[in-house]
Every structure is written in C-alpha cells, then in structure tokens.
Design a protein around this motif. Structure first.
Motif, PDB file in Angstrom:
ATOM      1  N   UNK A 134      -0.167  -5.243  16.327  1.00  0.00           N
ATOM      2  CA  UNK A 134      -0.494  -4.086  15.493  1.00  0.00           C
ATOM      3  C   UNK A 134       0.267  -4.133  14.169  1.00  0.00           C
ATOM      4  N   UNK A 135       1.488  -4.675  14.188  1.00  0.00           N
ATOM      5  CA  UNK A 135       2.309  -4.736  12.971  1.00  0.00           C
ATOM      6  C   UNK A 135       1.611  -5.503  11.847  1.00  0.00           C
ATOM      7  N   UNK A 136       0.756  -6.454  12.194  1.00  0.00           N
ATOM      8  CA  UNK A 136       0.070  -7.264  11.184  1.00  0.00           C
ATOM      9  C   UNK A 136      -0.900  -6.439  10.345  1.00  0.00           C
ATOM     10  N   UNK A 137      -1.261  -5.244  10.823  1.00  0.00           N
ATOM     11  CA  UNK A 137      -2.269  -4.444  10.126  1.00  0.00           C
ATOM     12  C   UNK A 137      -1.657  -3.339   9.262  1.00  0.00           C
ATOM     13  N   UNK A 138      -0.322  -3.306   9.179  1.00  0.00           N
ATOM     14  CA  UNK A 138       0.324  -2.319   8.321  1.00  0.00           C
ATOM     15  C   UNK A 138       0.215  -2.760   6.863  1.00  0.00           C
ATOM     16  N   UNK A 139       0.017  -1.802   5.971  1.00  0.00           N
ATOM     17  CA  UNK A 139      -0.096  -2.104   4.540  1.00  0.00           C
ATOM     18  C   UNK A 139       1.223  -1.917   3.808  1.00  0.00           C
ATOM     19  N   UNK A 140       2.221  -1.354   4.476  1.00  0.00           N
ATOM     20  CA  UNK A 140       3.495  -1.077   3.805  1.00  0.00           C
ATOM     21  C   UNK A 140       4.619  -1.086   4.823  1.00  0.00           C
ATOM     22  N   UNK A 141       5.850  -1.090   4.302  1.00  0.00           N
ATOM     23  CA  UNK A 141       7.015  -0.990   5.169  1.00  0.00           C
ATOM     24  C   UNK A 141       7.038   0.355   5.895  1.00  0.00           C
ATOM     25  N   UNK A 191     -16.708   2.952   4.747  1.00  0.00           N
ATOM     26  CA  UNK A 191     -16.243   2.367   3.489  1.00  0.00           C
ATOM     27  C   UNK A 191     -15.711   0.941   3.627  1.00  0.00           C
ATOM     28  N   UNK A 192     -15.284   0.576   4.821  1.00  0.00           N
ATOM     29  CA  UNK A 192     -14.770  -0.774   5.022  1.00  0.00           C
ATOM     30  C   UNK A 192     -13.307  -0.951   4.654  1.00  0.00           C
ATOM     31  N   UNK A 193     -12.698   0.025   3.986  1.00  0.00           N
ATOM     32  CA  UNK A 193     -11.301  -0.099   3.563  1.00  0.00           C
ATOM     33  C   UNK A 193     -10.739   1.281   3.256  1.00  0.00           C
ATOM     34  N   UNK A 194      -9.442   1.314   2.979  1.00  0.00           N
ATOM     35  CA  UNK A 194      -8.775   2.524   2.480  1.00  0.00           C
ATOM     36  C   UNK A 194      -7.743   2.052   1.459  1.00  0.00           C
ATOM     37  N   UNK A 195      -7.610   2.720   0.298  1.00  0.00           N
ATOM     38  CA  UNK A 195      -6.705   2.268  -0.770  1.00  0.00           C
ATOM     39  C   UNK A 195      -5.248   2.567  -0.448  1.00  0.00           C
ATOM     40  N   UNK A 196      -4.603   1.672   0.307  1.00  0.00           N
ATOM     41  CA  UNK A 196      -3.225   1.907   0.735  1.00  0.00           C
ATOM     42  C   UNK A 196      -2.250   0.873   0.176  1.00  0.00           C
ATOM     43  N   UNK A 197      -2.668   0.094  -0.830  1.00  0.00           N
ATOM     44  CA  UNK A 197      -1.759  -0.896  -1.416  1.00  0.00           C
ATOM     45  C   UNK A 197      -0.821  -0.217  -2.406  1.00  0.00           C
ATOM     46  N   UNK A 198       0.331  -0.850  -2.609  1.00  0.00           N
ATOM     47  CA  UNK A 198       1.281  -0.342  -3.603  1.00  0.00           C
ATOM     48  C   UNK A 198       2.193   0.747  -3.084  1.00  0.00           C
ATOM     49  N   UNK A 199       2.301   0.905  -1.742  1.00  0.00           N
ATOM     50  CA  UNK A 199       3.161   1.953  -1.169  1.00  0.00           C
ATOM     51  C   UNK A 199       4.549   1.367  -0.906  1.00  0.00           C
ATOM     52  N   UNK A 200       5.581   2.097  -1.288  1.00  0.00           N
ATOM     53  CA  UNK A 200       6.968   1.667  -1.057  1.00  0.00           C
ATOM     54  C   UNK A 200       7.747   2.823  -0.433  1.00  0.00           C
ATOM     55  N   UNK A 201       8.786   2.471   0.284  1.00  0.00           N
ATOM     56  CA  UNK A 201       9.677   3.494   0.835  1.00  0.00           C
ATOM     57  C   UNK A 201      10.671   3.907  -0.258  1.00  0.00           C
ATOM     58  N   UNK A 202      10.328   4.923  -1.004  1.00  0.00           N
ATOM     59  CA  UNK A 202      11.147   5.342  -2.146  1.00  0.00           C
ATOM     60  C   UNK A 202      12.101   6.486  -1.782  1.00  0.00           C
ATOM     61  N   UNK A 203      12.180   6.819  -0.505  1.00  0.00           N
ATOM     62  CA  UNK A 203      13.086   7.907  -0.122  1.00  0.00           C
ATOM     63  C   UNK A 203      14.534   7.620  -0.514  1.00  0.00           C
ATOM     64  N   UNK A 204      15.052   6.388  -0.304  1.00  0.00           N
ATOM     65  CA  UNK A 204      16.430   6.111  -0.764  1.00  0.00           C
ATOM     66  C   UNK A 204      16.571   6.263  -2.280  1.00  0.00           C
ATOM     67  N   UNK A 205      15.535   5.867  -3.035  1.00  0.00           N
ATOM     68  CA  UNK A 205      15.591   6.006  -4.490  1.00  0.00           C
ATOM     69  C   UNK A 205      15.688   7.483  -4.875  1.00  0.00           C
ATOM     70  N   UNK A 206      14.839   8.288  -4.223  1.00  0.00           N
ATOM     71  CA  UNK A 206      14.822   9.717  -4.533  1.00  0.00           C
ATOM     72  C   UNK A 206      16.170  10.353  -4.191  1.00  0.00           C
ATOM     73  N   UNK A 207      16.744   9.934  -3.064  1.00  0.00           N
ATOM     74  CA  UNK A 207      18.035  10.505  -2.660  1.00  0.00           C
ATOM     75  C   UNK A 207      19.115  10.183  -3.691  1.00  0.00           C
ATOM     76  N   UNK A 208      19.164   8.925  -4.186  1.00  0.00           N
ATOM     77  CA  UNK A 208      20.158   8.549  -5.200  1.00  0.00           C
ATOM     78  C   UNK A 208      19.931   9.314  -6.487  1.00  0.00           C
ATOM     79  N   UNK A 209      18.654   9.556  -6.822  1.00  0.00           N
ATOM     80  CA  UNK A 209      18.372  10.313  -8.045  1.00  0.00           C
ATOM     81  C   UNK A 209      18.881  11.747  -7.927  1.00  0.00           C
ATOM     82  N   UNK A 210      18.732  12.307  -6.745  1.00  0.00           N
ATOM     83  CA  UNK A 210      19.140  13.703  -6.540  1.00  0.00           C
ATOM     84  C   UNK A 210      20.663  13.853  -6.623  1.00  0.00           C
ATOM     85  N   UNK A 211      21.416  12.873  -6.099  1.00  0.00           N
ATOM     86  CA  UNK A 211      22.884  12.993  -6.082  1.00  0.00           C
ATOM     87  C   UNK A 211      23.531  12.498  -7.374  1.00  0.00           C
ATOM     88  N   UNK A 212      22.705  12.148  -8.376  1.00  0.00           N
ATOM     89  CA  UNK A 212      23.249  11.818  -9.686  1.00  0.00           C
ATOM     90  C   UNK A 212      23.286  10.347 -10.019  1.00  0.00           C
TER      91      UNK A 212
END
Length: 785
Positions: free
Chosen positions: A18-25, A60-81
């Motif tokens: 199943x892991x082979x079918x994930x589009x993002x981390x 539709x044959x597909x879903x537009x899920x490319x370009x997704x990143x786990x940006x939660x750590x980025x957002x957290x660093x932005x919030x704490x300065x």
C-alpha cells in the motif's frame, strides 16, 4: 490486533504494498500507522472513504495530489520566531497549490452532481491562501532560488554585482592574454579562492603581479594570487555579496511572518491533504488488486464470493466462495498437505483485517465481512521448527493465550489443530478446544489432518465440514474449497495411480475398519452429489438466461407493437376528423345555397325543413370510437375466476386469468406473455373451463427460443433459404409482428434470394431494407399480416 497477528496473517505485507501508492510523505506516514479498526461505525466510515475515492478514480482516473509536503515543522518554526529558508518556503507554496487544486477538483465534481459527501466535507476545511502562495512564488523559484523580483533593493544589488564581476573578469582576461602571461602563469585561466577571483602564477613571478596570495598548489610551484589591480573591485564585490545576503534574509523573514499568520489554516490543510492522500492510496491499491467494497455487518456474518489471497498473483490464485456465521459459526477444513487449507485460513483472516482497516478486498461485489473486536490465529510452519514435542508445545502456547481472551466477538483461526502429538490425544484435544471456543460464541475456522474431526461437523450443531479438492487423475490439488464435504485421504487412489499393485491395495483396504470405510464412502457420495448439483445448476442457469432473453425480447416486441398500434390509431383518428370537418363545411354550403334559392325564387321551403335537413346531415357524419376513452368507461363489477377470458384495457388485448396475486391484482396470460394486471384494467368477456396454458418455449422444448433476428452471413444460398423458411414459421408461431433478417451486403445474391422468397410468402405483409440505424442494405425487415 497485536503485531504478531498482523505478521502471521501477512497484513504487514499488505501495508508495504500500500505504501507504494502514497503521493506524499504525509500519506505514507498514515499508511504506516494503519491498523484494523474494531468498531462497526469506524469500519463503515473507513470503507465509505475508500469507496468514495475509488468512485472518483473510476470517473476521472486520477486526483491532483502531487506537490504535497509535510510543512508542519516549517509552520511551527515560523510561529516561534525562526526564519524559514527558501526551500521550506517553496514547499509551503507547493502544498498550498496542491490544496487549492484538490479543492477545485472536488468542487468541479460537485458541479457535475457527483455524490461525494466525504470529500466535500474535507475540502470545505481547506482555506485556499492564494495570496500567500503568490507572494512566495513571486520571490522564490521552483528550485528554491531567490528571484531578482523579490524586491527592488535585491534587483539593484544584483545588477551592481554583475557589473562589478564583469569588470573583474575583463581585467583578469587582459592579464592572462598578455604576451608574458604564458611564461609567468601555470595556466591561462581565472578561478576563485576564498570567494575572490584569482589567477595561477608561477612561484618565481609572484612579485610581478603583486596583490594577495590566497592559496598554493600541493607542489608549491603555483600560487593563486589576487592581483593588486582587482583587489578593490573584489572588495566591492564582497561587499555587494554581503548586502545581497542581508536583503535575502530580510525577504525570507517577511515571508516567514506571512506563513506564521496563517499557521492554523496551513496545519489544517496539511491534515486534510494527508487524509485525502491516504484515501486515494487505498483506492488505487484496491483498483490494482481488482478489489471491491464489502458489505460490513456486526452480526458475525462472513460471506465471501470468489475471494482471492491478495498476495498471490491475480492470474494464478484460485478464487473460492467462503461462508461463515449464517447457519454455522465453526468450519473444520480437512484434506491433504499442500492442498490449500492454510491459504484458505489466511485468506479469511487477512480479508477480515483488510476490511476492518478500510481497504477493499479481492472478492466479488456483494461480499459480506463482519467486524470482530479481536482476531486470533495459531498458524505455524511446521517445517520451520523442531518436530514432536516442540511443535506441539509451540501450538499449545498460542492456543492457551487465545483461550484466555476469546469471546463472542472474536474470529479464531486454528491451523493443524492438535498437531505434533499422539493422534488420538491430539484429536481429542482438538475436539475439546473447538467445543470450548464454540460455546463462547466465537467464529472459528480450523484445519486438521485428524479423521476423527470429519465426524465432528455431523455431530455438532453450528459446525460444518469443508475440504480442499484434490484431483486424483492429475495427483494435484485444485485449491477449490468445498463447504459441506469433508476431505478424503485419497491414499488408495493415489497409490493405484502411482503403480502400487492391486493386491497390496486390497490388503490395505481390508485392514481399515468398517466405520472408516463408511465415512469414506459417505464422503465420496457427497462429492458426487456436489458435482451433479453443480452440473444441474449450470444447466438451470443457462435456461434462466435464455428465458430472461426471451422475456426481454417479448417485452420489446410488445412495446413496439402497442406504440405502432397507437400511432396508427392516432393517424386514423386525425384523418377521420379532417373528413368530418370537410363534410360539415360542405353541409353548411348546401344549407347556405338552399336559403339563397328560397329567397331568390320565393320557394316554399320552410325554416323548420332546413333545420331538419341539417340534423339529418349531422347524423350522417360517421362517429369515431376513441379507444383511450373506452378504457375509462366504468365496468360492471364481476367476480373474476381463474380461466375467465378478459380484455386488458390498457393493451386492448384478450387474455386468460391464471391466478389472483393480491386483493386487486391478477396474473394474466396474453399470448406467450404473463403479466400482472390490476382488476380495474380488466374487462370480462366470458368464462371458460380452466385449462393449462403453456408458453411457446415449453411447447417446443425447454431450450427453444425464437430470436428477433436471423443472421445468415456466411451461409450458403440453399441453406440460407431453408433457414429463412423455418425461421418465418417459428416467428409466426411466436406471434411476432416484425422480424429482421441479416444477410449482409456482399454481391447481393443472398439478399435477392431472400427477398424473392419473402414476396411469395402468404403471411408477409411488407418487406423493406433496414434504415441507417438498423443495418442498412445488409438487413431486410419483415412485417407480418
């Protein structure tokens, strides 16, 4: 559902696939954490999510899920300065773009009235943040480089940087092109050391160029010197580089602040995109494995149709129907080794875990899977551990632990129950264990070699025997599961096939006790009954298909007939109305002429005589009986009886009453058709003695069916004419109003012969070539009188 069970039933291998079918981390992380749910509501929700994603993939044959990143750590660093780097910012913009694309994708589906409530609810939580995405992409390119357009100051600094760099290169180029350069330089190139432009000068000529030495070769013969003429320019360049870095840091800081402002929206978007990626990964996996959504129940019913083990090749896996939890909650599978008993056991267990994890299962649509709070399995490879006591001990350790926790909401899988010890003791233990688990209300599938357990299914209510089929002719297992039939040893048959002498086999048979022989004979009888039942089922299925086709053809012909009849009636009515109108107009003209004649000639024609003449003219107009209105005329109450001849008003056809199906509804035989008709739609004609009515298909044989078309393509002329003659007789007997004869275009000889024959047939009313939608000149349409 402990980790050992998931490994035993190979659920962990399903996760790896199943892991082979994930589009993002994000989706990959959710897949790695996937475990079977244990509540009915949660399993239903997970299955609905997967099914909705699968529905979108089918459309539709597909879903537009490319370009997704786990940006939660980025957002957290932005919030704490902290300050995000350019790569982190462009990942943030990319994730925003993916969220916006997915939201628009789902909204487009909703505009086309696609029913996707789960996806609709999820994307409603996505805030597009188009301005933030635009702000980031205006300053940073896809590779993470800061663009000149990020600010006016940065553009000015970089322009100065390029001009200064150009001056440095010009001066250095002039030095290395000097006529003495070949003698004084190790190589005619410009290079960089310590972020400053230098040239490679031979040791003995260092004083000629002056300036600063930044490096030397390993041999010490070459010095990398920054000539005095460019020292100031290099200083200027270095200063511009520092200003550029400061401006870039400022730009990154401003963008980071913007990210921090939308922290909640971004974190929520990440969570939603992770869920969407997870949903579509499960759907893509289901599509790849040819899986379908099972029906989920909490009644403990497992009903798998053509189920396959998902880790076996699709083309090589044998599909089986497996049922548990309806009339029986315990299944004992017997049969030889390598016959597929363990695979059957694992298939049930693994498909149950997959279904409870929200995955579609490799079985036909309409399969049922129950939700169990716990699944237990004692499945071990005997060849991988020591035999005798160690094998028995290994199994018993697992079984003891299972018996501590099992209850009525459990599925228990025993492989080779009681194996590894004395056969008599092992069989007794197996029966006792099965009794204990059954009394607790658990659902059990057990495999065994012990012949004593074959009788277990006959002596216990709620228990059924099963076996895996073995082909004695090929000496190979077929891997087909036979529910209700215990396994046979087949030892004598196999030995005979392999060449063991008849005398040795007969001697062995004489050593078998009578009870064992009776059991083996009973199993053989059951197997024969099963094969006969399968054969009869196939015959009945073919007959049913033919009957359904005949019924559809009849319905189609009836509809066409009544549509045509109504069309002709309306045309006749319209024509009659025109004739009536014309007759009335002529009558008025006659009356007008008579009046004028009376006035002019003073004739003694009285007015009342004219009125009488008009009345007589009106009575002479033909009356049109409107069939539609006749249907609405009130019928006298009649006590209908089977066998009465009636008229079905809505069809205008006569029929015979067969039986009353409800208080106000009868089954009526109209020609070869049987249909249910409301009593208000019936008009009594006369009573007759009840007689048996047989459809045409019954009269002419159970496999008889007259099609609406006769295909003569590829037939010889004489054979074709003979077929046409027989087909026309059959079609007339079937009461068809119209049929089609397909002869193809070709040379036209076959069409001409068919046409000539039909023209001479007394029952043919009209023939014509087919229209564009009917096959054109390759088809002749025949209408009967």
């Amino acid at each position: 559902m402990n980790e050992k069970l998931l490994r035993t039933l190979e659920f962990t291998k399903i996760i790896q696939q199943l892991e082979e079918y994930a589009s993002s981390e994000l989706g990959l992380e959710k897949i790695k954490q996937l475990k079977p749910a244990t509540t009915f509501e949660e399993v239903v929700r997970l299955q609905a999510e997967t099914d909705e994603a699968a529905h979108v993939l089918r459309l539709k044959g597909h879903a537009p899920l490319s370009g997704i990143h786990n940006i939660k750590p980025h957002v957290k660093r932005a919030v704490i300065g902290g300050v995000l780097n350019s790569l982190e910012l462009i990942q943030t913009a990319s994730t925003i773009s993916a969220g916006r694309s997915m939201k628009r994708f789902v909204e487009d589906l909703l505009e086309n009235e696609v029913d996707i409530p789960i996806l609709e609810e999820k994307v409603n939580g996505i805030t597009p943040l188009a301005d933030l995405e635009k702000e980031i992409k205006a300053a940073i390119d896809e590779g993470g480089e800061i663009l000149d357009s990020a600010s006016d100051a940065l553009r000015s600094i970089r322009q100065q940087h390029r001009r200064t760099e150009s001056k440095i290169k010009e001066k250095l180029d002039s030095l290395i092109r000097n006529r003495n350069a070949q003698k004084m330089l190790s190589d005619a190139i410009v290079t960089i050391r310590n972020e400053r432009y230098v040239i490679p000068v031979k040791q003995e000529y260092r004083a000629h160029y002056g300036g600063i030495v930044h490096d030397q070769s390993s041999s010490g013969q070459t010095l990398f010197i920054e000539p005095q003429v460019i020292v100031e320019l290099n200083n200027d360049l270095r200063e511009l580089q520092m200003k550029e870095k400061q401006e870039i840091d400022r730009i990154l800081g401003v963008l980071t602040i913007s990210v921090a402002e939308f922290a909640d929206d971004l974190n929520r978007m990440v969570d939603i995109l992770a869920e969407l990626d997870f949903m579509f990964a499960k759907a893509r996996f289901g599509k790849k494995t040819h899986s379908s959504k099972p029906n989920i129940n909490k009644e403990g019913i497992i009903r798998l149709y053509q189920a396959r083990h998902p880790l076996l090749p699709i083309d090589g896996a044998v599909a089986n129907d497996i049922t548990l939890g309806t009339d029986y909650s315990t299944m004992v599978i017997t049969g030889p080794n390598t016959g597929g008993k363990t695979i059957t056991l694992k298939t049930v267990g693994l498909l149950t875990l997959m279904a409870q994890a929200g995955l579609h299962i490799p079985a036909q649509e309409g399969s049922d899977v129950a939700v169990f709070k716990a699944v237990f399995a004692d499945i071990g490879d005997e060849q991988s551990i020591e035999q005798s006591l160690s094998t028995f001990s290994s199994h018993m350790v697992n079984i003891v632990d299972i018996l501590k926790h099992v209850d009525h909401e459990s599925l228990v899988l025993f492989d080779e129950l009681g194996a590894g010890t004395d056969p008599q003791e092992g069989a007794a233990l197996a029966i006792s264990i099965l009794d204990d688990v059954y009394q607790r209300g658990a659902h059990v599938i057990a495999t065994t070699h012990y012949p004593e357990l074959k009788a277990y299914g006959y002596n216990r209510e709620g228990v059924i025997n099963a076996s895996v089929e073995f082909d004695v002719e090929t000496l190979q297992p077929t891997y087909r599961l036979l529910i209700g039939v215990p396994g046979r040893s087949n030892a004598f048959e196999i030995s005979k096939k392999l060449g063991l002498s008849e005398s040795v086999i007969n001697t062995a048979k004489s050593m078998i006790d009578t009870e064992t022989n009776e059991v083996e004979n009973m199993i053989a009888s059951l197997e024969k009954s099963r094969r006969d039942a399968e054969h009869e089922y196939e015959e009945a299925h073919d007959l049913l298909k033919n009957a359904e086709k005949l019924h559809r053809d009849m319905q189609k012909q009836m509809m066409e007939f009544y549509e045509r009849k109504q069309e002709l009636y309306e045309k006749a009515e319209e024509k009659a109305a025109k004739l009536i109108d014309r007759a009335k107009a002529e009558a008025e003209d006659v009356m007008k002429d008579l009046r004028e004649m009376r006035l002019q000639s003073g004739a003694s024609i009285k007015e009342h005589e004219l009125i009488e003449a008009r009345r007589r003219l009106e009575e002479a107009v033909p009356k049109v009986n409107k069939g539609k209105n006749q249907q609405n005329t009130k019928q006298e109450n009649h006590d209908y009886q089977p066998g009465d001849e009636v008229k079905v008003l809505s069809f205008g056809q006569k029929g015979i009453l067969l039986e009353k199906t409800s208080d106000e509804e009868w089954q009526v035989q109209i020609g070869i058709m049987k249909m249910k008709v409301h009593e208000k739609d019936l008009q009594f004609i006369k009573s007759e003695q009840k007689k048996e009515t047989k459809p045409l298909a019954t009269i002419k044989g159970r496999d008889y069916h007259v099609g609406l078309e006769l295909d003569l393509r590829g037939e010889r002329y004489e054979d074709a004419i003979h077929q046409v003659e027989k087909y026309i007789d059959d079609a007339l007997l079937a009461n068809y109003p119209r049929v089609s004869i397909i002869h193809g275009k070709g040379t036209g000889a076959l069409r001409t012969g068919v046409t000539e024959y039909l023209k001479q047939h007394r029952s043919v009313k009209r023939i014509r070539l087919g229209e564009a939608g009917e096959g054109g000149s390759g088809v002749t349409v025949v209408e009967f009188k």
